[in-house]
Design an enzyme around this catalytic site. Structure first.
Site, PDB file in Angstrom:
ATOM      1  N   GLY A  12       0.847  -1.196   0.000  1.00 56.42           N
ATOM      2  CA  GLY A  12       0.000   0.000   0.000  1.00 56.42           C
ATOM      3  C   GLY A  12       0.880   1.242   0.000  1.00 56.42           C
ATOM      4  CB  THR A  14       0.818   4.287  -4.339  1.00 59.47           C
ATOM      5  OG1 THR A  14      -0.170   3.238  -4.320  1.00 59.47           O
ATOM      6  CG2 THR A  14       2.015   3.845  -5.138  1.00 59.47           C
ATOM      7  CB  ALA A  18       2.598   4.655   2.451  1.00 59.92           C
ATOM      8  CG  ASP A  85      -2.450  -9.528  -9.199  1.00 56.09           C
ATOM      9  OD1 ASP A  85      -3.207  -9.506  -8.204  1.00 56.09           O
ATOM     10  OD2 ASP A  85      -2.779 -10.006 -10.300  1.00 56.09           O
ATOM     11  CG  ASP A 177      -4.980   1.854  19.563  1.00 56.08           C
ATOM     12  OD1 ASP A 177      -4.730   3.079  19.558  1.00 56.08           O
ATOM     13  OD2 ASP A 177      -6.068   1.395  19.928  1.00 56.08           O
ATOM     14  CG  HIS A 178      -3.065   6.495  15.755  1.00 54.61           C
ATOM     15  ND1 HIS A 178      -4.365   6.119  15.536  1.00 54.61           N
ATOM     16  CD2 HIS A 178      -3.096   7.829  15.962  1.00 54.61           C
ATOM     17  CE1 HIS A 178      -5.140   7.193  15.613  1.00 54.61           C
ATOM     18  NE2 HIS A 178      -4.397   8.247  15.877  1.00 54.61           N
ATOM     19  CD  GLU A 216     -11.481  12.784  15.198  1.00 56.04           C
ATOM     20  OE1 GLU A 216     -10.751  13.078  14.233  1.00 56.04           O
ATOM     21  OE2 GLU A 216     -12.122  11.739  15.282  1.00 56.04           O
ATOM     22  CG  ASP A 235     -13.234   5.631  13.329  1.00 55.93           C
ATOM     23  OD1 ASP A 235     -12.408   5.006  12.652  1.00 55.93           O
ATOM     24  OD2 ASP A 235     -13.210   6.874  13.470  1.00 55.93           O
ATOM     25  CG  HIS A 240      -8.009   5.090  18.978  1.00 54.58           C
ATOM     26  ND1 HIS A 240      -6.982   4.275  18.542  1.00 54.58           N
ATOM     27  CD2 HIS A 240      -8.538   5.647  17.859  1.00 54.58           C
ATOM     28  CE1 HIS A 240      -6.907   4.352  17.217  1.00 54.58           C
ATOM     29  NE2 HIS A 240      -7.839   5.169  16.781  1.00 54.58           N
ATOM     30  CE  LYS A 345      -7.225  15.568  16.812  1.00 54.43           C
ATOM     31  NZ  LYS A 345      -7.819  14.272  16.489  1.00 54.43           N
TER      32      LYS A 345
END
Ligand code: BG6
Length: 491
Positions: A12, A14, A18, A85, A177-178, A216, A235, A240, A345
């Protein structure tokens, strides 16, 4: 010091993640000298690109994200590209060849990290191919890094896990989990376990409730398709918010090892009070944003966003009361709320201590404030302790004073720092700040019971029920009011 040599394959390459997070994070590690000469990256994606074109896109994304590019040419020389592919074994064979060559060239000792920065429906099939086409036969270590969503519910998560586990063992799977990459989320444990003045009070004898808010201002943006099948519950809460609850509630680990910490977190998940059926409405509140104004800008309602149903039942806000039925926490509500298009935020944790037995400093106009410990996760990072002290010059009146610590490190919202730490952890083989399968499973089990009820009893008629730019529906305030509390408006 463990060997950091590794070949990172980014599937992934592109895509958005990333470009916005991974390349800039790798560059920062490179800049700090944390990537030795022994590292290489293979960008893997469907598009056909030359190595040069790919390297240029890495360069562009670093410059865009970080506004600098010192030594960038040396950095990007470690990047190659493979047009892939995902369903074709030949393509995996070619990738394996390329990987072996690069491995030789940089002496990477056969260490491989597979980072799947793509839609979750590909996780299972790719993992299976990696195994059947020999990419997981390595001389060194092999690690799989995946992003949420990890399934859509417990059933699909189990299925996904089964596929992944045919190719990787649990200890080789790094589920990101960021929030666990955020400085102050990592700090929760230290604040708790390194301070004699907190840990003795950290229980139901002294704490009345804990409030976690992650608000947010952004709306759903271009992610309508994903979000319609997710909603705030899946989500944000399933991952989180629950991770923050676990870190706040866990027992002190015996040692600071990955296994010990994870097993204490799992014990919190095991103690979660199940909320199901009729009870859901007493514990959880859902909301969906209507039109409104945020930072002087007029914004549309959720139902007018791209790829969103006109009568959508999807929640963009959730507030809830989570009870942990164990000895330490019996009777202490953990209130959580999170949503899109809110006032600001911000992510904050407020620990409200119980009132002292008797107030000697009663002021007619105002009751004494309880002590609060506020942990500021973002955008500012720090801790504030709210105390009462004598009013200067006054009689014996008490007034609130705040002791603040601001983490003055480099900080800007949405920087790749979280990913930087997590990538570094992964290369070092430290899985502490990644979610173990058991945490994922317990958390889905908890969340599924709520979403089942919300599926059955649609809220579509009452949606939208909060204006953009506000702190959510009124019911979210009532959730605390009925327990005699309110959301602390800490800024
Ligand atoms: C992601 C969610 O996991 O977290 C997004 O999918 C959300 O919807 C984001 O916007 C919030 O992260 P942060 O770091 O900006 O608080």
């Amino acid at each position: 010091e463990k060997s950091m040599a590794s070949l990172i394959m980014i599937f992934g390459a592109t895509g958005d993640l990333a470009k916005r997070k991974l390349f800039p994070s790798l560059y920062r590690l490179f800049e700090k000298g944390r990537l030795t000469k022994q590292f290489a990256v293979i960008g893997v994606a469907r598009r056909s690109l030359s190595n040069e074109e790919f390297q240029q896109s890495v360069k562009d994304s670093v410059l865009t994200a970080l506004k600098k590019d010192e030594n960038i040419d040396e950095f990007i020389s470690h990047f190659s590209y493979h047009s892939h592919d995902v369903a074709d074994s030949n393509s995996y064979a070619a990738l394996k060849n390329l990987a072996d060559q690069i491995d030789d060239h940089y002496s990477l000792k056969g260490n491989r990290i597979f980072y799947l920065a793509m839609a979750p429906e590909f996780f299972g099939p790719i993992a299976l191919h990696l195994k059947s086409d020999g990419l997981t036969d390595v001389k060194g270590y092999k690690r799989l890094v995946i992003e949420k969503p990890f399934g859509h519910d417990l059933e699909s998560a189990k299925e996904l896990n089964k596929q992944i586990r045919t190719a990787f063992s649990e200890s080789e799977v790094y589920r990101i989990d960021h929030y666990l990459g955020k400085e102050m989320v990592r700090n929760i444990e230290v604040i708790r376990f390194a301070n004699a003045i907190f840990e003795p009070l950290w229980n139901n004898r002294y704490i009345s409730n804990i409030q976690i808010t992650s608000s947010e201002t952004l709306g759903v943006e271009e992610r309508g398709r994903y979000y319609e099948s997710s909603g705030a519950l899946r989500d944000m809460l399933q991952n989180h918010m629950m991770q923050m609850v676990a870190l706040l509630a866990m027992e002190p680990p015996i040692k600071l090892t990955t296994d010990e910490i994870r097993s204490e977190k799992v014990r919190v998940f095991r103690a979660l009070r199940t909320v199901e059926g009729e009870q859901v409405k007493d514990y959880f509140v859902r909301g969906q944003y209507g039109e409104g104004t945020i930072e002087d800008e007029q914004v549309p309602k959720y139902r007018d966003e791209p790829m969103v149903e006109k009568d959508s039942n999807t929640e963009t806000f959730v507030a809830g009361k989570i009870m942990i039925d164990n000895f330490r926490w019996a009777g202490v509500p953990f209130y959580i709320r999170t949503g899109k298009r809110m006032t600001r935020k911000s992510t904050k944790i407020v620990v409200q201590f119980k009132d002292i037995p008797m107030n000697l400093y009663y002021q007619t106009e105002k009751m004494l404030n309880p002590n609060l410990l506020v942990i500021h996760i973002q955008p500012e990072e720090g801790i504030t302790l709210h105390l009462n002290a004598k009013k200067a010059g006054g009689h014996l009146d008490a007034q609130e004073v705040k002791l603040s610590f601001a983490n003055t490190g480099i900080h800007a919202m949405n920087t790749p720092e979280g990913y930087e730490k997590l990538l570094y952890d992964c290369m070092r083989g430290d899985a502490t700040n990644f979610t173990h399968w058991d945490e994922v499973a317990y958390s889905w089990n908890f969340v599924d019971k709520i979403s089942e009820v919300w599926q059955k009893t649609k809220a579509a008629d009452s949606f939208p029920n909060y204006q953009s730019g506000t702190m959510g529906p009124k019911a979210a305030d009532e959730l605390l009011e009925k327990d005699g509390y309110f959301w602390w408006p800490v800024t």
